[in-house]
Design a protein around this motif. Structure first.
Motif: not given
Ligand code: AR6
Length: 175
Positions: A33-37, A51-55, A57-60, A67-70
């Motif tokens: 889910q690309l969330k913190t952990g 801001e990172l979690e916001k960025a 969200r649409p990639l998860a 791999a995805v990039i922010t």
């Protein structure tokens, strides 16, 4: 420790992945889910800010090996490459999926003109991949890709504990 392989500097360093201020990009050992952990993901998200979690969200969600990039937001790095490692014993074939993380992260970094990238030991914490096996895959994946890298001139493995650092040093010596 420092090695040069096909023009790429390969480093092993003990430390915190969220504190690699001389690197263009760092890699996150993410969840789907690309969330913190916990572990790496916790350290990266804490330092980067909301801001990172916001960025993310649409990639998860992402799949094992993907791999995805922010951007890096409050991190000292321009980019974060988020990789989902395999859960050991569940996601198969785990060796191929783990190798894909390193390969896909390096390809994304190349596409984004990234000069230096730091990896944690993906999957070896909460996801339970035995460190020695995972390290061989990590090092081999980077070495195999080194000759294709035009923009990246430094790859760093950031290792958390003394014991894990010794394993990395031993394995890199034998490759
Ligand atoms: N810097 C560098 N390495 C670290 C750090 C740090 N700050 N903290 C831990 N390690 P893990 P995984 C080492 O669990 O196995 C998360 O909760 C640690 O000793 O971070 O891929 C996510 O949300 C271990 O060797 O990643 C996922 O749900 C390695 O980093 C899940 O855990 C990886 O440990 C991902 O599990």
């Amino acid at each position: 420790m420092n090695e040069k392989i096909a023009g790429v500097n390969l480093e092993i360093k003990q430390g915190d992945i969220a504190n690699q201020s001389d690197m263009t990009a760092i890699v996150n050992a993410a969840n789907a889910q690309l969330k913190t952990g916990g572990g790496v993901a916790g350290a990266i998200h804490r330092q980067a800010g909301p801001e990172l979690e916001k960025a993310c969200r649409p990639l998860a969600p992402i799949e094992p090996g993907e791999a995805v990039i922010t951007k890096g937001y409050n991190l000292p790095n321009d980019y974060v490459v988020h990789c989902l490692g395999p859960v050991y014993g569940r996601d198969k074939p785990e060796d191929k999926l783990l190798a894909n993380c390193y390969k896909n992260a390096l390809e994304l970094a190349e596409e984004n003109n990234i000069a230096s990238i730091a990896f944690p030991a993906i999957s070896t914490g909460a996801f339970g991949y035995p460190l020695r096996e995972a390290t061989k895959i990590a090092v081999k994946s980077v070495v195999n890709k080194a000759q294709d890298l035009k923009n990246i001139d430094k790859v760093r493995f950031v290792i958390y504990t003394d014991n894990d650092l010794q394993v990395y040093q031993e394995i890199i010596k034998n490759i």
